[in-house]
Design a protein around this motif. Structure first.
Motif, short mmCIF file in Angstrom:
data_model
loop_
_atom_site.label_atom_id
_atom_site.label_comp_id
_atom_site.label_asym_id
_atom_site.label_seq_id
_atom_site.Cartn_x
_atom_site.Cartn_y
_atom_site.Cartn_z
N UNK A 106 0.83 -1.22 0.00
CA UNK A 106 0.00 0.00 0.00
C UNK A 106 0.86 1.26 0.00
N UNK A 107 1.89 1.27 0.84
CA UNK A 107 2.75 2.44 0.93
C UNK A 107 3.53 2.64 -0.37
N UNK A 108 4.08 1.57 -0.91
CA UNK A 108 4.82 1.68 -2.18
C UNK A 108 3.92 2.22 -3.29
N UNK A 109 2.72 1.69 -3.39
CA UNK A 109 1.79 2.15 -4.42
C UNK A 109 1.44 3.62 -4.24
N UNK A 110 1.20 4.02 -3.00
CA UNK A 110 0.86 5.42 -2.75
C UNK A 110 2.01 6.34 -3.08
N UNK A 111 3.23 5.95 -2.70
CA UNK A 111 4.40 6.78 -3.02
C UNK A 111 4.60 6.91 -4.52
N UNK A 112 4.36 5.82 -5.26
CA UNK A 112 4.48 5.88 -6.72
C UNK A 112 3.47 6.85 -7.34
N UNK A 113 2.32 6.99 -6.70
CA UNK A 113 1.27 7.83 -7.26
C UNK A 113 1.45 9.32 -6.93
N UNK A 114 2.32 9.65 -5.99
CA UNK A 114 2.53 11.04 -5.59
C UNK A 114 3.53 11.74 -6.51
N UNK A 115 3.35 13.03 -6.73
CA UNK A 115 4.36 13.79 -7.49
C UNK A 115 5.70 13.78 -6.74
N UNK A 122 7.87 15.48 1.95
CA UNK A 122 7.55 14.57 3.05
C UNK A 122 8.82 13.96 3.64
N UNK A 123 9.73 13.55 2.76
CA UNK A 123 10.98 12.94 3.20
C UNK A 123 11.84 13.96 3.94
N UNK A 124 11.88 15.19 3.44
CA UNK A 124 12.63 16.24 4.12
C UNK A 124 12.10 16.48 5.53
N UNK A 125 10.79 16.59 5.65
CA UNK A 125 10.18 16.83 6.96
C UNK A 125 10.52 15.72 7.94
N UNK A 126 10.50 14.48 7.47
CA UNK A 126 10.80 13.36 8.35
C UNK A 126 12.29 13.32 8.70
N UNK A 127 13.15 13.52 7.70
CA UNK A 127 14.60 13.44 7.91
C UNK A 127 15.12 14.59 8.76
N UNK A 128 14.46 15.73 8.73
CA UNK A 128 14.90 16.88 9.52
C UNK A 128 14.87 16.57 11.02
N UNK A 129 13.99 15.67 11.43
CA UNK A 129 13.90 15.32 12.84
C UNK A 129 14.42 13.94 13.17
N UNK A 130 14.99 13.25 12.19
CA UNK A 130 15.48 11.88 12.38
C UNK A 130 16.90 11.81 11.86
N UNK A 131 17.88 11.90 12.77
CA UNK A 131 19.29 11.96 12.36
C UNK A 131 19.73 10.69 11.62
#
Length: 149
Positions: A106-115, A122-131
């Protein structure tokens, strides 16, 4: 090496919930609605007393069966009777909570469908708080530029 099982059983439900919540959960099996097994977790709605609907989620946190519920007891962090009821219905249907390392289709399919720009943000927001995630991104190979055809 110790191998710990991620197998859903009635004994595990009893252990997680305790005797009182387990036995009360037995009486709520017919109240389970909208049960859905996802790639890495299970969701359901359970009709509680006075027709309240509670959202339940079961998943594995490594080798630990985790349950969350929107009922008052579940909101305090307890594995409640509604979680037990969902687990029991799964067992009755011959289903289980997917393992924590299952492919999340489900997650892979959703990520493929996003621009691409949305995924980057989304990745930047997560990585900014996760060293740890930030370090993995910084070590990842850059895409090789392709020559125009």
């Amino acid at each position: 090496m110790i191998v710990v099982s991620t197998t859903l059983t009635t004994d595990l439900l009893l252990h997680r919930a305790g005797t009182k919540s387990y036995w009360r959960g037995l009486t709520y099996r017919d109240s389970v609605r909208a049960l859905r097994v996802h790639s890495r977790h299970v969701t359901a709605l359970v009709r509680g007393s006075e027709d309240a609907l509670y959202s339940v989620e079961l998943s594995w946190a490594e080798t630990h069966l985790a349950g969350s519920c929107t009922c008052p007891h579940g909101a305090e962090g307890f594995f409640c009777k509604h979680c037990v009821a969902v687990g029991l219905v799964l067992l009755e249907r011959g289903e289980t909570v997917p393992p924590p390392d299952a492919e999340d289709v489900e997650l892979r399919d959703r990520l493929r469908s996003l621009p691409a720009e949305v995924v980057r943000e989304l990745l930047y927001e997560q990585a900014a708080g996760d060293l740890g995630l930030r370090a993995r991104i910084m070590k990842a190979p850059k895409e090789v530029e392709r020559a125009p055809r």
